[in-house]
Design a protein around this motif. Structure first.
Motif, PDB file in Angstrom:
ATOM      1  N   TRP A   1       0.873  -1.183   0.000  1.00 42.76           N
ATOM      2  CA  TRP A   1       0.000   0.000   0.000  1.00 42.76           C
ATOM      3  C   TRP A   1       0.901   1.222   0.000  1.00 42.76           C
ATOM      4  CZ3 TRP A   1      -1.278   3.956   3.701  1.00 42.76           C
ATOM      5  CH2 TRP A   1      -2.453   4.690   3.392  1.00 42.76           C
ATOM      6  N   ARG A   2       0.633   2.147  -0.922  1.00 38.00           N
ATOM      7  CA  ARG A   2       1.450   3.344  -1.072  1.00 38.00           C
ATOM      8  C   ARG A   2       0.614   4.584  -0.804  1.00 38.00           C
ATOM      9  NH1 ARG A   2       2.886  -0.276  -5.166  1.00 38.00           N
ATOM     10  NH2 ARG A   2       5.116  -0.812  -5.231  1.00 38.00           N
ATOM     11  N   ALA A   3       1.267   5.605  -0.224  1.00 30.70           N
ATOM     12  CA  ALA A   3       0.549   6.840   0.093  1.00 30.70           C
ATOM     13  C   ALA A   3       1.451   8.042  -0.119  1.00 30.70           C
ATOM     14  CB  ALA A   3       0.037   6.812   1.529  1.00 30.70           C
ATOM     15  N   GLU A   4       0.845   9.128  -0.551  1.00 31.23           N
ATOM     16  CA  GLU A   4       1.516  10.416  -0.645  1.00 31.23           C
ATOM     17  C   GLU A   4       1.088  11.241   0.566  1.00 31.23           C
ATOM     18  OE1 GLU A   4       4.174  13.032  -2.679  1.00 31.23           O
ATOM     19  OE2 GLU A   4       3.777  10.863  -2.719  1.00 31.23           O
ATOM     20  N   ALA A   5       1.972  12.133   1.041  1.00 25.46           N
ATOM     21  CA  ALA A   5       1.680  12.939   2.227  1.00 25.46           C
ATOM     22  C   ALA A   5       1.820  14.419   1.909  1.00 25.46           C
ATOM     23  CB  ALA A   5       2.614  12.564   3.372  1.00 25.46           C
ATOM     24  N   LYS A   6       0.898  15.228   2.436  1.00 27.48           N
ATOM     25  CA  LYS A   6       0.947  16.673   2.244  1.00 27.48           C
ATOM     26  C   LYS A   6       0.519  17.385   3.523  1.00 27.48           C
ATOM     27  CE  LYS A   6       2.192  16.983  -2.089  1.00 27.48           C
ATOM     28  NZ  LYS A   6       3.498  17.581  -2.458  1.00 27.48           N
ATOM     29  N   ILE A   7       1.180  18.490   3.837  1.00 26.20           N
ATOM     30  CA  ILE A   7       0.688  19.386   4.875  1.00 26.20           C
ATOM     31  C   ILE A   7      -0.433  20.222   4.268  1.00 26.20           C
ATOM     32  CG2 ILE A   7       1.258  21.376   6.328  1.00 26.20           C
ATOM     33  CD1 ILE A   7       4.039  20.174   6.696  1.00 26.20           C
ATOM     34  N   ALA A   8      -1.504  20.431   5.018  1.00 24.91           N
ATOM     35  CA  ALA A   8      -2.720  21.061   4.485  1.00 24.91           C
ATOM     36  C   ALA A   8      -2.589  22.579   4.414  1.00 24.91           C
ATOM     37  CB  ALA A   8      -3.922  20.672   5.335  1.00 24.91           C
ATOM     38  N   TYR A   9      -1.626  23.053   3.623  1.00 23.20           N
ATOM     39  CA  TYR A   9      -1.486  24.496   3.458  1.00 23.20           C
ATOM     40  C   TYR A   9      -2.638  25.074   2.639  1.00 23.20           C
ATOM     41  CZ  TYR A   9       3.286  24.143   5.274  1.00 23.20           C
ATOM     42  OH  TYR A   9       4.379  23.925   6.060  1.00 23.20           O
ATOM     43  N   SER A  10      -3.062  24.339   1.611  1.00 16.61           N
ATOM     44  CA  SER A  10      -4.193  24.767   0.782  1.00 16.61           C
ATOM     45  C   SER A  10      -4.678  23.563   0.000  1.00 16.61           C
ATOM     46  CB  SER A  10      -3.782  25.885  -0.180  1.00 16.61           C
ATOM     47  OG  SER A  10      -2.922  25.380  -1.194  1.00 16.61           O
ATOM     48  N   ASN A  11      -5.883  23.645  -0.546  1.00 21.69           N
ATOM     49  CA  ASN A  11      -6.399  22.537  -1.356  1.00 21.69           C
ATOM     50  C   ASN A  11      -5.556  22.318  -2.609  1.00 21.69           C
ATOM     51  OD1 ASN A  11      -8.606  21.761   0.264  1.00 21.69           O
ATOM     52  ND2 ASN A  11      -9.838  23.447  -0.542  1.00 21.69           N
ATOM     53  N   ASP A  12      -5.059  23.398  -3.200  1.00 20.27           N
ATOM     54  CA  ASP A  12      -4.207  23.245  -4.376  1.00 20.27           C
ATOM     55  C   ASP A  12      -2.947  22.451  -4.048  1.00 20.27           C
ATOM     56  OD1 ASP A  12      -6.006  24.696  -5.854  1.00 20.27           O
ATOM     57  OD2 ASP A  12      -4.754  26.485  -6.053  1.00 20.27           O
ATOM     58  N   LYS A  13      -2.354  22.700  -2.884  1.00 20.33           N
ATOM     59  CA  LYS A  13      -1.148  21.971  -2.484  1.00 20.33           C
ATOM     60  C   LYS A  13      -1.461  20.489  -2.261  1.00 20.33           C
ATOM     61  CE  LYS A  13       2.438  23.460  -1.457  1.00 20.33           C
ATOM     62  NZ  LYS A  13       3.698  23.598  -2.223  1.00 20.33           N
ATOM     63  N   ILE A  14      -2.586  20.209  -1.607  1.00 21.53           N
ATOM     64  CA  ILE A  14      -2.972  18.813  -1.385  1.00 21.53           C
ATOM     65  C   ILE A  14      -3.245  18.130  -2.723  1.00 21.53           C
ATOM     66  CG2 ILE A  14      -4.605  17.266  -0.251  1.00 21.53           C
ATOM     67  CD1 ILE A  14      -5.224  19.523   1.725  1.00 21.53           C
ATOM     68  N   PHE A  15      -3.849  18.875  -3.648  1.00 26.68           N
ATOM     69  CA  PHE A  15      -4.222  18.310  -4.938  1.00 26.68           C
ATOM     70  C   PHE A  15      -3.001  17.828  -5.718  1.00 26.68           C
ATOM     71  CE2 PHE A  15      -5.845  18.810  -9.421  1.00 26.68           C
ATOM     72  CZ  PHE A  15      -6.762  17.772  -9.344  1.00 26.68           C
ATOM     73  N   GLU A  16      -1.880  18.512  -5.564  1.00 29.06           N
ATOM     74  CA  GLU A  16      -0.662  18.050  -6.223  1.00 29.06           C
ATOM     75  C   GLU A  16      -0.288  16.647  -5.742  1.00 29.06           C
ATOM     76  OE1 GLU A  16       1.578  18.952  -8.608  1.00 29.06           O
ATOM     77  OE2 GLU A  16       0.049  20.393  -9.221  1.00 29.06           O
ATOM     78  N   GLY A  17      -0.506  16.368  -4.461  1.00 31.47           N
ATOM     79  CA  GLY A  17      -0.248  15.031  -3.947  1.00 31.47           C
ATOM     80  C   GLY A  17      -1.187  14.001  -4.548  1.00 31.47           C
ATOM     81  N   LEU A  18      -2.456  14.381  -4.712  1.00 31.11           N
ATOM     82  CA  LEU A  18      -3.417  13.461  -5.320  1.00 31.11           C
ATOM     83  C   LEU A  18      -3.054  13.174  -6.770  1.00 31.11           C
ATOM     84  CD1 LEU A  18      -6.077  11.869  -5.072  1.00 31.11           C
ATOM     85  CD2 LEU A  18      -7.276  13.935  -5.814  1.00 31.11           C
TER      86      LEU A  18
END
Length: 277
Positions: free
Chosen positions: A110-127
């Motif tokens: 199982w693999r996962a990307e991690a992001k600090i929730a600075y903004s939805n755009d930043k999280i979206f890059e991880g998705l």
């Protein structure tokens, strides 16, 4: 472990029907995983069971992680999974790119990307990374979101709205080059979102251009530390960490939304928190 022990825990699992019993069943899987083969579904059940435990530990010690980087927090999770003696786990493992967290056991991964929730755009890059770049044959992946500022529930609900049909992702994707905009649209327009579970996570399923479905577990972890008791709110370190985290969020949210008027009163309050002796 003796065969009698294995039979005992297997019987517990077969008789389980309550939320508590499912926890016992997961413990049984851990205790017997080296002696009996696991299905992929059992593997995922065990991963999510221990992810709940380890992230709760993180939240209970948020003051030590609220100012940490994505890599530092994720490496803690990898270390905890390795400590079970069942999983192999690592950060920055290559699978079409450096995946933030990779957890494996008995040939399952199982693999996962991690992001600090600075903004939805930043999280979206991880998705986008986990959908279009990493291990495209995986049927289940994860997106870990570390919240260290703002309001946790707002961050979670806003993100779920953002990636839904007609969500904010479309505006962000439109600013990319045409071929990438088209590729993102083709995937995100197939989104099927579950309800939020256990206050902090939900699944979303997408259909990839290969025709393969993939399920992404969006898992939010609350690392904001803002104590209001006298000893807590007078600590300079806590006040400065909170101010820095809030300022970073304010900056990224400004870039995302481009409001006509910046909330200067909020910015000045945060700067005062930093400057205060």
């Amino acid at each position: 472990m003796s065969q009698q022990d294995i039979d005992y825990f297997t019987r517990i699992n077969e008789e389980a029907d309550s939320e508590h019993d499912r926890g016992v069943a997961a413990e049984r899987l851990l205790l017997t995983s080296n002696q009996s083969p696991q299905t992929y579904e059992e593997f995922l059940e065990l991963v999510f069971h221990f992810l709940n435990i380890f992230t709760e530990d993180l939240e209970n010690e948020a003051e030590f992680y609220t100012d940490q980087s994505e890599d530092a927090i994720t490496n803690y999770l990898a270390a905890m999974f390795r400590a079970t003696g069942v999983f192999t786990a690592s950060g920055q493992t290559y699978a079409g790119g450096a995946v933030d967290l990779t957890i494996s056991a008995n040939s399952h991964t199982w693999r996962a990307e991690a992001k600090i929730a600075y903004s939805n755009d930043k999280i979206f890059e991880g998705l986008i990374q986990i959908l279009t770049r990493y291990a495209n044959r995986d049927s289940n992946k994860g997106l870990l979101v570390y919240v260290n500022a703002g309001t946790f529930l707002d961050k979670l609900n806003n993100w779920r709205t953002y990636i839904g049909l007609n969500g904010g992702w479309a505006s962000y994707a439109s600013r990319k080059q045409t071929e990438h905009t088209d590729a993102i649209n083709a995937i995100l327009n197939t989104a099927n979102l579950s309800q939020i579970e256990n206050y902090n996570n939900f699944d979303c399923q997408f259909l990839l251009p290969t025709g393969r479905p993939v399920t992404i577990k969006n898992y939010f972890i609350n690392l904001k530390f803002s104590p209001s008791d006298t000893s807590g709110n007078s600590a300079k370190k806590h006040r400065e960490n909170l101010a820095i985290n809030e300022l970073k969020c304010a900056y990224h949210e400004y870039l995302e939304n481009q409001p006509e008027d910046l909330d200067t009163d909020k910015i000045l309050r945060l700067l005062e928190m930093l400057a205060r002796d």
